[in-house]
Scaffold this motif. Structure first.
Motif, PDB file in Angstrom:
ATOM      1  N   LEU A  85      89.682 -13.096  -8.750  1.00 35.10           N
ATOM      2  CA  LEU A  85      90.482 -14.323  -8.667  1.00 35.10           C
ATOM      3  C   LEU A  85      90.928 -14.559  -7.230  1.00 35.10           C
ATOM      4  O   LEU A  85      90.860 -15.688  -6.720  1.00 35.10           O
ATOM      5  CB  LEU A  85      91.692 -14.229  -9.594  1.00 35.10           C
ATOM      6  N   ALA A  86      91.391 -13.495  -6.580  1.00 30.58           N
ATOM      7  CA  ALA A  86      91.834 -13.622  -5.189  1.00 30.58           C
ATOM      8  C   ALA A  86      90.662 -13.897  -4.256  1.00 30.58           C
ATOM      9  O   ALA A  86      90.754 -14.735  -3.344  1.00 30.58           O
ATOM     10  CB  ALA A  86      92.564 -12.349  -4.766  1.00 30.58           C
ATOM     11  N   LEU A  87      89.559 -13.210  -4.478  1.00 32.45           N
ATOM     12  CA  LEU A  87      88.407 -13.344  -3.583  1.00 32.45           C
ATOM     13  C   LEU A  87      87.815 -14.754  -3.634  1.00 32.45           C
ATOM     14  O   LEU A  87      87.575 -15.371  -2.582  1.00 32.45           O
ATOM     15  CB  LEU A  87      87.347 -12.308  -3.975  1.00 32.45           C
ATOM     16  N   GLU A  88      87.600 -15.268  -4.832  1.00 28.30           N
ATOM     17  CA  GLU A  88      87.030 -16.604  -4.959  1.00 28.30           C
ATOM     18  C   GLU A  88      88.007 -17.673  -4.464  1.00 28.30           C
ATOM     19  O   GLU A  88      87.605 -18.658  -3.842  1.00 28.30           O
ATOM     20  CB  GLU A  88      86.643 -16.877  -6.416  1.00 28.30           C
ATOM     21  N   THR A  89      89.284 -17.455  -4.724  1.00 26.05           N
ATOM     22  CA  THR A  89      90.291 -18.408  -4.243  1.00 26.05           C
ATOM     23  C   THR A  89      90.390 -18.367  -2.727  1.00 26.05           C
ATOM     24  O   THR A  89      90.491 -19.415  -2.072  1.00 26.05           O
ATOM     25  CB  THR A  89      91.658 -18.107  -4.877  1.00 26.05           C
ATOM     26  N   GLY A  90      90.366 -17.175  -2.160  1.00 29.91           N
ATOM     27  CA  GLY A  90      90.425 -17.039  -0.704  1.00 29.91           C
ATOM     28  C   GLY A  90      89.263 -17.738  -0.025  1.00 29.91           C
ATOM     29  O   GLY A  90      89.438 -18.398   1.015  1.00 29.91           O
ATOM     30  N   LEU A  91      88.081 -17.630  -0.618  1.00 34.73           N
ATOM     31  CA  LEU A  91      86.912 -18.310  -0.049  1.00 34.73           C
ATOM     32  C   LEU A  91      87.085 -19.826  -0.129  1.00 34.73           C
ATOM     33  O   LEU A  91      86.812 -20.550   0.839  1.00 34.73           O
ATOM     34  CB  LEU A  91      85.654 -17.877  -0.806  1.00 34.73           C
ATOM     35  N   ALA A  92      87.559 -20.308  -1.279  1.00 38.96           N
ATOM     36  CA  ALA A  92      87.749 -21.751  -1.460  1.00 38.96           C
ATOM     37  C   ALA A  92      88.857 -22.298  -0.566  1.00 38.96           C
ATOM     38  O   ALA A  92      88.778 -23.445  -0.090  1.00 38.96           O
ATOM     39  CB  ALA A  92      88.061 -22.054  -2.923  1.00 38.96           C
ATOM     40  N   MET A  93      89.888 -21.495  -0.341  1.00 39.33           N
ATOM     41  CA  MET A  93      91.025 -21.944   0.482  1.00 39.33           C
ATOM     42  C   MET A  93      90.785 -21.741   1.973  1.00 39.33           C
ATOM     43  O   MET A  93      91.552 -22.231   2.805  1.00 39.33           O
ATOM     44  CB  MET A  93      92.285 -21.176   0.066  1.00 39.33           C
ATOM     45  N   GLY A  94      89.741 -21.004   2.337  1.00 39.34           N
ATOM     46  CA  GLY A  94      89.447 -20.768   3.740  1.00 39.34           C
ATOM     47  C   GLY A  94      90.235 -19.642   4.374  1.00 39.34           C
ATOM     48  O   GLY A  94      90.231 -19.506   5.606  1.00 39.34           O
ATOM     49  N   THR A  95      90.898 -18.820   3.562  1.00 37.80           N
ATOM     50  CA  THR A  95      91.625 -17.679   4.131  1.00 37.80           C
ATOM     51  C   THR A  95      90.688 -16.502   4.413  1.00 37.80           C
ATOM     52  O   THR A  95      91.064 -15.567   5.125  1.00 37.80           O
ATOM     53  CB  THR A  95      92.751 -17.220   3.186  1.00 37.80           C
ATOM     54  N   ILE A  96      89.479 -16.542   3.864  1.00 35.52           N
ATOM     55  CA  ILE A  96      88.413 -15.600   4.222  1.00 35.52           C
ATOM     56  C   ILE A  96      87.140 -16.416   4.431  1.00 35.52           C
ATOM     57  O   ILE A  96      87.018 -17.531   3.918  1.00 35.52           O
ATOM     58  CB  ILE A  96      88.175 -14.535   3.130  1.00 35.52           C
ATOM     59  N   ASP A  97      86.198 -15.851   5.192  1.00 32.23           N
ATOM     60  CA  ASP A  97      84.949 -16.584   5.420  1.00 32.23           C
ATOM     61  C   ASP A  97      83.823 -16.003   4.571  1.00 32.23           C
ATOM     62  O   ASP A  97      83.982 -14.995   3.895  1.00 32.23           O
ATOM     63  CB  ASP A  97      84.587 -16.596   6.909  1.00 32.23           C
ATOM     64  N   GLU A  98      82.682 -16.652   4.631  1.00 35.52           N
ATOM     65  CA  GLU A  98      81.539 -16.272   3.800  1.00 35.52           C
ATOM     66  C   GLU A  98      81.051 -14.858   4.103  1.00 35.52           C
ATOM     67  O   GLU A  98      80.673 -14.098   3.200  1.00 35.52           O
ATOM     68  CB  GLU A  98      80.393 -17.268   4.012  1.00 35.52           C
ATOM     69  N   ASP A  99      81.050 -14.483   5.376  1.00 39.95           N
ATOM     70  CA  ASP A  99      80.580 -13.144   5.739  1.00 39.95           C
ATOM     71  C   ASP A  99      81.473 -12.064   5.131  1.00 39.95           C
ATOM     72  O   ASP A  99      80.973 -11.057   4.599  1.00 39.95           O
ATOM     73  CB  ASP A  99      80.535 -12.987   7.264  1.00 39.95           C
ATOM     74  N   TYR A 100      82.768 -12.274   5.230  1.00 41.05           N
ATOM     75  CA  TYR A 100      83.690 -11.289   4.655  1.00 41.05           C
ATOM     76  C   TYR A 100      83.540 -11.251   3.142  1.00 41.05           C
ATOM     77  O   TYR A 100      83.500 -10.174   2.536  1.00 41.05           O
ATOM     78  CB  TYR A 100      85.133 -11.621   5.031  1.00 41.05           C
ATOM     79  N   TYR A 101      83.433 -12.432   2.539  1.00 45.32           N
ATOM     80  CA  TYR A 101      83.257 -12.513   1.088  1.00 45.32           C
ATOM     81  C   TYR A 101      82.037 -11.707   0.654  1.00 45.32           C
ATOM     82  O   TYR A 101      82.103 -10.896  -0.271  1.00 45.32           O
ATOM     83  CB  TYR A 101      83.099 -13.981   0.691  1.00 45.32           C
ATOM     84  N   ASN A 102      80.924 -11.904   1.322  1.00 45.37           N
ATOM     85  CA  ASN A 102      79.693 -11.210   0.955  1.00 45.37           C
ATOM     86  C   ASN A 102      79.821  -9.701   1.162  1.00 45.37           C
ATOM     87  O   ASN A 102      79.295  -8.905   0.368  1.00 45.37           O
ATOM     88  CB  ASN A 102      78.517 -11.748   1.766  1.00 45.37           C
ATOM     89  N   SER A 103      80.528  -9.307   2.203  1.00 44.26           N
ATOM     90  CA  SER A 103      80.704  -7.870   2.458  1.00 44.26           C
ATOM     91  C   SER A 103      81.537  -7.224   1.357  1.00 44.26           C
ATOM     92  O   SER A 103      81.269  -6.078   0.952  1.00 44.26           O
ATOM     93  CB  SER A 103      81.350  -7.639   3.826  1.00 44.26           C
TER      94      SER A 103
END
Length: 369
Positions: free
Chosen positions: A176-194
């Protein structure tokens, strides 16, 4: 009442149900990871729309421990305050609210009255509320929430001490946090994938941890079954596992188990250690690992019953020394398994059917569910 509320029905359950659920855990977590976009979409869309500024996680027992284990990751990912608490402590100690607060109440069975009261309290103060349960919208807890999410942990967990639901709770909150963070821009795609890669690597290792944990228990069975007092010690984000492991073992073997954060152990607990005490240390890689090993070596003068779990390169049969992935944030999925295994096999060797509560109708009599 469920079909397994009566003692006669509980006795009909497979006595190995708890172990079977432990074995299901890798597949349950894989399913959550594979379907993460689908399972989190409603939550993510709502969060993006309303831009919440604080998250509060509430739950009792296993649900609280899962919240505590993931709170720090959620906070770092969302970059807003995230709190985790027992529902009654939350209601007693929290009196200042913001309408930009979202409260997530977790209850695997969906019937915890304290969590229901916690969500009612939250709605009264203008917070948006979410329930996370096995039944989703069909749960009792869902009636008191604005959004009802499912744990998606497979077949309903009917065994007494719950296992796979704990890891499922943790991964649900993380995703929930990871997908929300990606959508909100608090994390980027590279970090998400890692992060996804790190979680996948951990899931891939869980069957190895299960198999090694069974071997570890069997090596030390004669010591475990004579125990009358056991202490679990850990640190960092494994502290949630300390509490959860203590609970699982206590539910199963039915004598007093204690759990302490490593540094807290130094504040007086050592006075009570004698040769009858069993100590289990969770020693994941990190700054506190050497301190945990030092404590274990020191306490060996006071009790011979010490068991350490981690990447230890040890040939001591008391140790569970294997190749853990030992991810700083996701080792929580690995280190709980040996404690769940210990709970199941020790109770079985003591002649206890952990599926049958000592007081079958306790929650009914106490009004807690």
């Amino acid at each position: 009442m469920t079909q397994y509320d009566k003692a006669s029905d509980l006795k009909k359950m497979n006595e190995d149900a708890m172990f079977e659920y432990i074995q299901e855990t890798p597949a349950v977590l894989q399913g959550l990871l594979d379907h993460r976009k689908e399972y989190t979409k409603e939550f993510v869309d709502n969060f993006v729309k309303n831009k919440y500024e604080k998250v509060i996680l509430i739950g009792s027992g296993t649900s609280y421990h899962g919240s505590l284990s993931t709170r720090a990751f959620m906070e770092r990912t969302l970059q807003i305050p995230v709190d985790a608490n027992y529902p009654l402590l939350y209601m007693n100690f929290t009196s200042v609210f913001d309408r930009k607060t979202i409260v997530i109440g977790t209850s695997q069975g969906g019937e915890s009255k304290s969590t229901i009261h916690g969500l009612e309290y939250s709605k009264k103060h203008g917070c948006y509320t979410v329930s996370l349960t096995e039944q989703g919208a069909e749960s009792k807890l869902a009636q008191y929430s604005d959004m009802a999410l499912k744990l998606n942990c497979g077949e309903k967990e009917l065994a007494g001490p719950k296992t796979k639901g704990y890891q499922a709770t943790m991964l649900n909150l993380i995703l929930l946090a990871l997908e929300t963070g990606l959508a909100m821009g608090t994390i980027d795609e590279d970090y998400y994938n890692s992060v996804i890669e790190r979680i996948q690597k951990t899931i891939n290792n869980l069957q190895n941890v299960i198999d090694a944990s069974v071997d570890w228990y069997n090596r030390n069975r004669d010591e475990f079954v004579i125990g009358k007092r056991m202490i679990v010690v850990g640190y960092d984000n494994n502290y949630g596992n300390v509490l959860e492991g203590r609970l699982k073992i206590e539910e199963a073997v039915r004598y007093g188990i204690e759990g302490y954060e490593l540094e807290e152990f130094f504040h007086g607990i050592y006075h009570s250690i004698d040769e009858g005490v069993h100590i289990v240390y969770l020693a994941q890689d990190g700054n506190s690992k050497e301190r945990a090993i030092k404590l274990r070596n020191f306490m060996h003068d006071y009790t011979p019953h010490e068991f350490m779990i981690g990447n230890l390169h040890s040939d001591n049969p008391q140790d569970l020394s294997i190749e853990f992935v030992d991810d700083k944030e996701f080792c929580i999925f690995e280190y709980i398994i040996p404690l769940q295994i210990l709970a199941f096999f020790c109770s079985k060797d003591l002649g206890i059917n952990a599926n049958i509560p000592k007081i079958v109708n306790f929650h009914y009599l106490m009004g807690s569910k």
